[in-house]
Design a protein around this motif. Structure first.
Motif, short mmCIF file in Angstrom:
data_model
loop_
_atom_site.label_atom_id
_atom_site.label_comp_id
_atom_site.label_asym_id
_atom_site.label_seq_id
_atom_site.Cartn_x
_atom_site.Cartn_y
_atom_site.Cartn_z
N ALA A 276 0.82 -1.21 0.00
CA ALA A 276 0.00 0.00 0.00
C ALA A 276 0.86 1.26 0.00
CB ALA A 276 -0.94 0.00 1.21
N VAL A 277 1.85 1.31 0.89
CA VAL A 277 2.71 2.48 0.98
C VAL A 277 3.61 2.60 -0.26
CG1 VAL A 277 4.53 3.62 2.32
CG2 VAL A 277 2.68 2.39 3.49
N ALA A 278 4.16 1.47 -0.71
CA ALA A 278 5.06 1.49 -1.87
C ALA A 278 4.35 1.95 -3.13
CB ALA A 278 5.67 0.11 -2.07
N SER A 279 3.12 1.46 -3.36
CA SER A 279 2.38 1.87 -4.55
C SER A 279 2.07 3.36 -4.54
CB SER A 279 1.08 1.06 -4.67
OG SER A 279 0.23 1.32 -3.57
N PHE A 280 1.78 3.90 -3.36
CA PHE A 280 1.50 5.33 -3.25
C PHE A 280 2.73 6.14 -3.65
CE2 PHE A 280 1.33 9.36 -1.03
CZ PHE A 280 0.03 9.78 -1.24
N PHE A 281 3.89 5.76 -3.12
CA PHE A 281 5.12 6.48 -3.44
C PHE A 281 5.47 6.35 -4.92
CE2 PHE A 281 5.95 6.61 1.13
CZ PHE A 281 6.58 7.83 1.25
N LEU A 282 5.45 5.14 -5.44
CA LEU A 282 5.88 4.90 -6.80
C LEU A 282 5.00 5.60 -7.83
CD1 LEU A 282 6.80 1.09 -6.62
CD2 LEU A 282 8.36 3.05 -6.68
N CYS A 283 3.73 5.76 -7.52
CA CYS A 283 2.81 6.35 -8.49
C CYS A 283 2.78 7.87 -8.44
CB CYS A 283 1.39 5.80 -8.26
SG CYS A 283 1.24 4.04 -8.60
N TYR A 284 3.03 8.47 -7.28
CA TYR A 284 2.87 9.92 -7.17
C TYR A 284 4.17 10.69 -7.07
CZ TYR A 284 -2.16 9.45 -6.82
OH TYR A 284 -3.46 9.17 -7.11
N VAL A 285 5.26 10.04 -6.70
CA VAL A 285 6.54 10.75 -6.67
C VAL A 285 6.95 11.24 -8.06
CG1 VAL A 285 9.02 10.46 -6.31
CG2 VAL A 285 7.41 9.72 -4.55
N PRO A 286 6.89 10.39 -9.12
CA PRO A 286 7.26 10.89 -10.47
C PRO A 286 6.40 12.05 -10.92
CG PRO A 286 7.17 8.50 -10.46
CD PRO A 286 6.57 8.95 -9.16
N TYR A 287 5.12 12.03 -10.59
CA TYR A 287 4.21 13.10 -11.01
C TYR A 287 4.65 14.44 -10.43
CZ TYR A 287 -0.10 15.89 -11.07
OH TYR A 287 -1.01 16.90 -11.22
N HIS A 288 4.91 14.48 -9.14
CA HIS A 288 5.27 15.75 -8.50
C HIS A 288 6.70 16.16 -8.82
CE1 HIS A 288 1.54 16.18 -6.25
NE2 HIS A 288 1.60 14.90 -5.96
N LEU A 289 7.57 15.20 -9.04
CA LEU A 289 8.93 15.55 -9.45
C LEU A 289 8.94 16.22 -10.82
CD1 LEU A 289 11.13 12.51 -8.33
CD2 LEU A 289 11.12 14.83 -7.38
N TYR A 290 8.12 15.68 -11.73
CA TYR A 290 8.08 16.27 -13.06
C TYR A 290 7.57 17.70 -13.02
CZ TYR A 290 6.43 17.34 -17.74
OH TYR A 290 6.19 17.96 -18.94
N TYR A 291 6.47 17.94 -12.29
CA TYR A 291 5.92 19.29 -12.25
C TYR A 291 6.77 20.23 -11.42
CZ TYR A 291 1.83 18.17 -14.96
OH TYR A 291 1.01 17.81 -16.00
N ALA A 292 7.55 19.70 -10.49
CA ALA A 292 8.52 20.55 -9.78
C ALA A 292 9.62 21.00 -10.72
CB ALA A 292 9.10 19.79 -8.59
N SER A 293 9.98 20.14 -11.67
CA SER A 293 11.04 20.50 -12.62
C SER A 293 10.64 21.66 -13.51
CB SER A 293 11.42 19.29 -13.47
OG SER A 293 10.38 18.96 -14.38
N LEU A 294 9.33 21.89 -13.68
CA LEU A 294 8.89 23.01 -14.50
C LEU A 294 9.16 24.35 -13.84
CD1 LEU A 294 5.44 21.70 -15.81
CD2 LEU A 294 7.73 21.31 -16.70
N LEU A 295 9.41 24.32 -12.53
CA LEU A 295 9.68 25.55 -11.80
C LEU A 295 11.17 25.84 -11.68
CD1 LEU A 295 7.11 24.94 -8.92
CD2 LEU A 295 6.92 26.71 -10.68
N ILE A 296 11.99 24.91 -12.14
CA ILE A 296 13.44 25.03 -11.99
C ILE A 296 14.08 25.28 -13.34
CG2 ILE A 296 15.53 23.88 -11.17
CD1 ILE A 296 13.75 22.13 -9.41
N THR A 297 14.89 26.30 -13.42
CA THR A 297 15.60 26.59 -14.66
C THR A 297 16.85 25.72 -14.77
OG1 THR A 297 16.84 28.36 -13.58
CG2 THR A 297 14.78 28.97 -14.69
#
Length: 379
Positions: A276-297
């Motif tokens: 349960a915990v692993a699936s939550f991390f694996l599915c949502y970490v890439p999503y937020h990392l990608y959109y965080a990269s849009l804020l970084i030059t």
């Protein structure tokens, strides 16, 4: 999950029509589309549309591969989630657990039904061909499914924690009417948090191609960069960080209780919590990392392309294949599911005249009704 297609963010400095010359998109937008598809606003272009020719977009093998993956995920996800929702809604007794999971599967199903649009979008080289209204609605419903999924997983975790540590309180306060009101609140809050897409999302002509973009500078007084940052922070806190802390904490204390009672040695309860915990991390970490990269030059284009691909795969896995784990994790759900599907298939091959007097069928239906009193396992 909203924004499966590479996103383009427009801030006020990039959409104001009073400037004499349009500038190139900032460096953190590089890599959101493939080379040769870079978003550059030409001179004297308007904010809502540009009078330029529509040049064809080259469809790279990676675009076709991602589109095919999304399309296959739709076929698998729609079928499995539809079957699971049918079993939960019609073949199992109405309990608090089945209420949680039926709405969780409904959120999965809503997102799966959006996948054909994203698949076509990828096949078209990330050119948006569905119009402004669909641009707003698709991202709004995707965000609705994401928030609902996260909130329900958090509620289920809290529910399991209360059942473990406060069984007496749960016995008197854990009722279906209260659970229904809580689920309704989850959908309303998720809709409110997703509503900004109706305002920010719009179609733009970028270098002759139609794009579905985020425009955070709707008014001249707005600082688009600050609005973008605030929007990301709110979504990150509410859809990841806070739920992640709550889910992890609940399962940590549940694990300690299981260890205290020597239940960890059985293996399966521990594996359920880890999954349960692993699936939550694996599915949502890439999503937020990608959109965080849009804020970084300065983030390399190739890295952003890889991050987007990982995000797309994780989103498809989360909403289309994660529900399949319930069949393998929950023995009770698996029993009811198998019995229901077998009975359904037999009905499809039996003549209508024989169905009314088929004692075997009646026995299977009795077995389904008997199994319907079983509750769902933890996620």
């Amino acid at each position: 999950m909203p924004g499966l297609a590479p996103a383009i963010t427009l801030t006020h400095s990039h959409v104001t029509s009073s400037a004499s010359n349009w500038v190139f998109f900032p460096s953190f937008l590089q890599g959101l589309v493939h080379k040769g598809d870079m978003a550059v606003l030409p001179e004297n272009a308007s904010a809502t549309g540009m009078n330029v020719s529509h040049a064809p977009i080259a469809k790279s093998p990676s675009n076709l591969t991602v589109g095919f993956l999304i399309l296959m995920s739709f076929l698998v996800g729609a079928a499995t989630n539809g079957l699971f929702l049918w079993v939960l809604g019609l073949k199992m007794k109405r309990t608090v657990n089945t209420l949680w999971f039926s709405h969780l599967i409904l959120a999965y199903l809503i997102f799966c039904l959006l996948l054909p649009v994203f698949a076509v979008h990828s096949f078209q080289g990330f050119q948006w061909v569905f119009g402004t209204v669909m641009c707003k609605l698709i991202n709004t419903f995707g965000s609705l499914a994401m928030f609902t999924n996260v909130f329900l997983l958090t509620i289920i975790s809290l529910d399991r924690y209360l059942l473990t540590y406060h069984p007496v309180w749960s016995q008197y306060n854990r009722t279906i009417p209260r659970a229904q009101r809580l689920v309704l609140g989850v959908w309303l809050v998720s809709l409110i948090l997703s509503a900004p897409y109706l305002a920010f999302r719009e179609t733009q002509e970028v270098e002759g191609h139609i794009k579905c973009v985020n425009n955070y500078a709707l008014f001249s007084s707005w600082d688009g960069a600050k609005v973008h940052l605030a929007f990301f922070v709110v979504r990150f806190l509410l859809s990841f960080l806070i739920p992640c802390v709550m889910i992890t904490s609940c399962y940590y204390w549940m694990f300690k209780e299981m260890k205290k009672k020597n239940l960890v040695r059985t293996g399966k309860p521990f594996k359920v919590l880890v999954a349960a915990v692993a699936s939550f991390f694996l599915c949502y970490v890439p999503y937020h990392l990608y959109y965080a990269s849009l804020l970084i030059t300065g983030v390399p284009e190739m890295l952003k392309q890889v991050m987007w691909s990982v995000m797309a795969v994780a989103a498809c896995f989360n909403f289309c294949f994660t529900p399949i784990l319930y069949v393998f994790v929950g023995e009770k759900f698996q029993q009811v599911f198998k019995t229901s599907v077998v009975a359904l298939l037999k009905k499809g091959f039996v003549d209508a005249a024989n169905m009314s007097g088929d004692k075997t069928n009646t026995g299977e239906e009795d077995q389904i009704n008997h199994n319907s009193s079983l509750e769902m396992p933890p996620p």
